[in-house]
Design a protein around this motif. Structure first.
Motif, mmCIF file in Angstrom:
data_model
loop_
_atom_site.group_PDB
_atom_site.id
_atom_site.type_symbol
_atom_site.label_atom_id
_atom_site.label_comp_id
_atom_site.label_asym_id
_atom_site.label_seq_id
_atom_site.Cartn_x
_atom_site.Cartn_y
_atom_site.Cartn_z
ATOM 1 N N GLY A 1 -8.602 1.275 -8.160
ATOM 2 C CA GLY A 1 -7.412 0.888 -8.133
ATOM 3 C C GLY A 1 -6.499 2.021 -8.325
ATOM 4 O O GLY A 1 -6.932 3.340 -8.494
ATOM 5 N N THR A 2 -5.032 1.964 -8.185
ATOM 6 C CA THR A 2 -4.135 2.947 -8.060
ATOM 7 C C THR A 2 -4.064 3.623 -9.312
ATOM 8 O O THR A 2 -3.952 5.027 -9.303
ATOM 9 C CB THR A 2 -2.733 2.595 -7.625
ATOM 10 O OG1 THR A 2 -2.251 1.365 -8.489
ATOM 11 C CG2 THR A 2 -2.967 1.965 -6.099
ATOM 12 N N THR A 3 -3.773 3.040 -10.502
ATOM 13 C CA THR A 3 -4.053 3.675 -11.991
ATOM 14 C C THR A 3 -5.104 4.517 -12.099
ATOM 15 O O THR A 3 -5.095 5.749 -12.530
ATOM 16 C CB THR A 3 -3.667 2.645 -12.897
ATOM 17 O OG1 THR A 3 -2.753 1.895 -12.604
ATOM 18 C CG2 THR A 3 -3.512 3.361 -14.145
ATOM 19 N N ALA A 4 -6.325 4.153 -11.936
ATOM 20 C CA ALA A 4 -7.315 4.938 -12.065
ATOM 21 C C ALA A 4 -7.557 6.422 -11.166
ATOM 22 O O ALA A 4 -7.946 7.183 -11.703
ATOM 23 C CB ALA A 4 -8.686 4.111 -11.615
ATOM 24 N N SER A 5 -6.953 6.048 -10.056
ATOM 25 C CA SER A 5 -6.803 7.372 -8.987
ATOM 26 C C SER A 5 -5.947 8.548 -9.709
ATOM 27 O O SER A 5 -6.114 9.488 -9.096
ATOM 28 C CB SER A 5 -6.404 7.049 -7.624
ATOM 29 O OG SER A 5 -7.349 6.067 -7.090
ATOM 30 N N ILE A 6 -4.964 8.157 -10.462
ATOM 31 C CA ILE A 6 -3.996 9.048 -11.045
ATOM 32 C C ILE A 6 -4.725 10.059 -11.916
ATOM 33 O O ILE A 6 -4.427 11.352 -11.921
ATOM 34 C CB ILE A 6 -3.003 8.430 -11.915
ATOM 35 C CG1 ILE A 6 -2.090 7.547 -11.183
ATOM 36 C CG2 ILE A 6 -2.148 9.473 -12.562
ATOM 37 C CD1 ILE A 6 -1.010 6.832 -11.637
ATOM 38 N N ILE A 7 -5.817 9.761 -12.621
ATOM 39 C CA ILE A 7 -6.640 10.719 -13.487
ATOM 40 C C ILE A 7 -7.314 11.931 -12.577
ATOM 41 O O ILE A 7 -7.072 13.160 -12.983
ATOM 42 C CB ILE A 7 -7.554 10.082 -14.113
ATOM 43 C CG1 ILE A 7 -7.024 8.775 -15.209
ATOM 44 C CG2 ILE A 7 -8.390 11.068 -15.021
ATOM 45 C CD1 ILE A 7 -6.081 9.250 -16.115
ATOM 46 N N SER B 1 0.869 -1.368 0.004
ATOM 47 C CA SER B 1 0.189 0.053 -0.007
ATOM 48 C C SER B 1 0.952 1.234 -0.059
ATOM 49 O O SER B 1 0.520 2.229 -0.564
ATOM 50 C CB SER B 1 -1.073 -0.001 1.302
ATOM 51 O OG SER B 1 -2.114 -1.154 1.178
ATOM 52 N N THR B 2 2.078 1.179 0.602
ATOM 53 C CA THR B 2 2.856 2.363 0.617
ATOM 54 C C THR B 2 3.534 2.582 -0.647
ATOM 55 O O THR B 2 3.456 3.778 -1.225
ATOM 56 C CB THR B 2 4.006 2.134 1.589
ATOM 57 O OG1 THR B 2 3.649 1.962 3.187
ATOM 58 C CG2 THR B 2 4.908 3.070 1.670
ATOM 59 N N LEU B 3 3.760 1.518 -1.352
ATOM 60 C CA LEU B 3 4.261 1.595 -2.896
ATOM 61 C C LEU B 3 3.034 2.073 -3.720
ATOM 62 O O LEU B 3 3.383 3.040 -4.656
ATOM 63 C CB LEU B 3 4.667 0.546 -3.369
ATOM 64 C CG LEU B 3 6.167 -0.313 -2.666
ATOM 65 C CD1 LEU B 3 6.298 -1.485 -3.255
ATOM 66 C CD2 LEU B 3 7.427 0.804 -2.600
ATOM 67 N N GLU B 4 2.050 1.610 -3.454
ATOM 68 C CA GLU B 4 0.752 2.465 -4.335
ATOM 69 C C GLU B 4 0.667 3.848 -4.025
ATOM 70 O O GLU B 4 0.437 4.457 -4.920
ATOM 71 C CB GLU B 4 -0.401 1.522 -3.968
ATOM 72 C CG GLU B 4 -0.464 0.138 -4.381
ATOM 73 C CD GLU B 4 -1.575 -0.617 -3.855
ATOM 74 O OE1 GLU B 4 -2.558 -0.092 -3.159
ATOM 75 O OE2 GLU B 4 -1.821 -1.889 -4.223
ATOM 76 N N THR B 5 0.860 4.155 -2.737
ATOM 77 C CA THR B 5 0.454 5.672 -2.440
ATOM 78 C C THR B 5 1.661 6.583 -3.127
ATOM 79 O O THR B 5 1.517 7.510 -3.493
ATOM 80 C CB THR B 5 0.797 5.801 -0.985
ATOM 81 O OG1 THR B 5 -0.373 5.210 -0.277
ATOM 82 C CG2 THR B 5 0.824 7.305 -0.608
ATOM 83 N N VAL B 6 2.957 5.979 -3.135
ATOM 84 C CA VAL B 6 4.003 6.626 -3.741
ATOM 85 C C VAL B 6 3.892 6.735 -5.259
ATOM 86 O O VAL B 6 3.984 7.638 -5.793
ATOM 87 C CB VAL B 6 5.392 5.986 -3.512
ATOM 88 C CG1 VAL B 6 6.546 6.590 -4.159
ATOM 89 C CG2 VAL B 6 5.869 6.123 -1.937
ATOM 90 N N TYR B 7 3.417 5.567 -5.794
ATOM 91 C CA TYR B 7 2.981 5.677 -7.148
ATOM 92 C C TYR B 7 2.001 6.553 -7.643
ATOM 93 O O TYR B 7 2.274 7.308 -8.717
ATOM 94 C CB TYR B 7 2.829 4.103 -7.680
ATOM 95 C CG TYR B 7 2.080 4.089 -8.982
ATOM 96 C CD1 TYR B 7 2.868 4.089 -10.206
ATOM 97 C CD2 TYR B 7 0.904 3.543 -9.007
ATOM 98 C CE1 TYR B 7 2.243 3.943 -11.458
ATOM 99 C CE2 TYR B 7 0.104 3.300 -10.259
ATOM 100 C CZ TYR B 7 0.772 3.590 -11.511
ATOM 101 O OH TYR B 7 0.266 3.413 -12.463
ATOM 102 N N GLY C 1 -7.033 2.430 -3.519
ATOM 103 C CA GLY C 1 -5.898 1.830 -3.335
ATOM 104 C C GLY C 1 -4.818 2.644 -2.240
ATOM 105 O O GLY C 1 -5.244 3.781 -1.964
ATOM 106 N N GLY C 2 -3.750 2.174 -2.159
ATOM 107 C CA GLY C 2 -2.653 2.945 -1.088
ATOM 108 C C GLY C 2 -2.908 2.767 0.114
ATOM 109 O O GLY C 2 -3.917 1.999 0.581
#
Length: 237
Positions: free
Chosen positions: A108-114, A32-38, A190-191
């Motif tokens: 998911g993490t990628t979707a949150s980037i938008i 989850s930490t890596l997801e937050t950083v990503y 995520g994250g």
């Protein structure tokens, strides 16, 4: 009596801590930490790549600047101000159709980037415009007297001069997005936010909640520390 009570409390704490934070949970916290950083770094990159030219153009269209245009500047000001005014959680839901179209899912993490990137874009654009506004007017007059083009004015004078402030603006954007990423985790982004809510809150595992919070705080402190160091390195004033 006090010592005995202290030992009992400490023993109970160790037992509860070990029960909640199993090796599997620690592995989940690590991922989850890596997801937050990503999420945070990717969204910051998105905001900088698109927000920087928007902020520069907004500044250049102001009165007495190289591309002075009142109508265009008012429109850009309107876009930036509206974008900065929308609360992130509302923007997150409003952008779900766009996110689903671009990524194929809203989870998911990628979707949150938008939504994270879109939220930070006008924020960074405003910081960029303000940073350029702090450049001494004498530098602009000197550059114009040398017959520089608009491109040369921006790349050779404005951006190098404002670089330390822009680095601090990027750091501020990153720190803000780390907090917003936790909010995105509340709706399946995520994250660490998702872990803190899913396990710490819904499964009544308070130690997971506290550990997730501490990790977020540490990440923020490290970003601020090294972001300011990088800005000071390029500040030759």
């Amino acid at each position: 009596m006090f010592v005995l009570r202290y030992l009992v409390m400490w023993t109970n704490f160790i037992a509860d801590f070990s029960k909640q934070l199993t090796p599997e949970v620690w592995a989940l916290i690590g991922s989850s930490t890596l997801e937050t950083v990503y999420m945070s770094f990717s969204a910051t990159l998105f905001a900088v790549v698109l927000g920087l030219p928007l902020g520069v153009y907004n500044y250049l269209t102001k009165p007495n600047q190289a591309l002075a245009n009142t109508k265009v500047n008012r429109f850009l000001e309107w876009v930036i101000n509206i974008g900065r005014s929308i609360p992130f959680i509302i923007l997150l839901f409003n952008l779900m159709p766009v996110t689903r179209f671009l990524v194929g899912t809203t989870l998911g993490t990628t979707a949150s980037i938008i939504p994270l990137g879109v939220c930070a874009l006008p924020f960074f654009a405003r910081l960029t415009s303000n940073a350029l506004g702090d450049i001494p007017s004498g530098l602009t007059e000197t550059a114009k007297a040398m017959g520089t083009t608009v491109w040369q004015l921006v790349t050779k004078f404005y951006l190098p001069e404002a670089l330390p402030i822009l680095i601090k603006a990027t750091t501020l954007t990153l720190v803000t997005l780390i907090g917003y990423s936790a909010m995105a985790g509340a709706v399946g982004g995520g994250g660490l936010g998702n872990t803190a809510i899913s396990y710490g809150l819904h499964r009544n595992m308070p130690y997971v909640l506290w550990i997730s919070t501490i990790i977020i705080v540490v990440i923020v402190m490290l970003c601020e520390k090294y972001g300011n160091k990088l800005a000071d390195h390029f500040d030759h004033r």
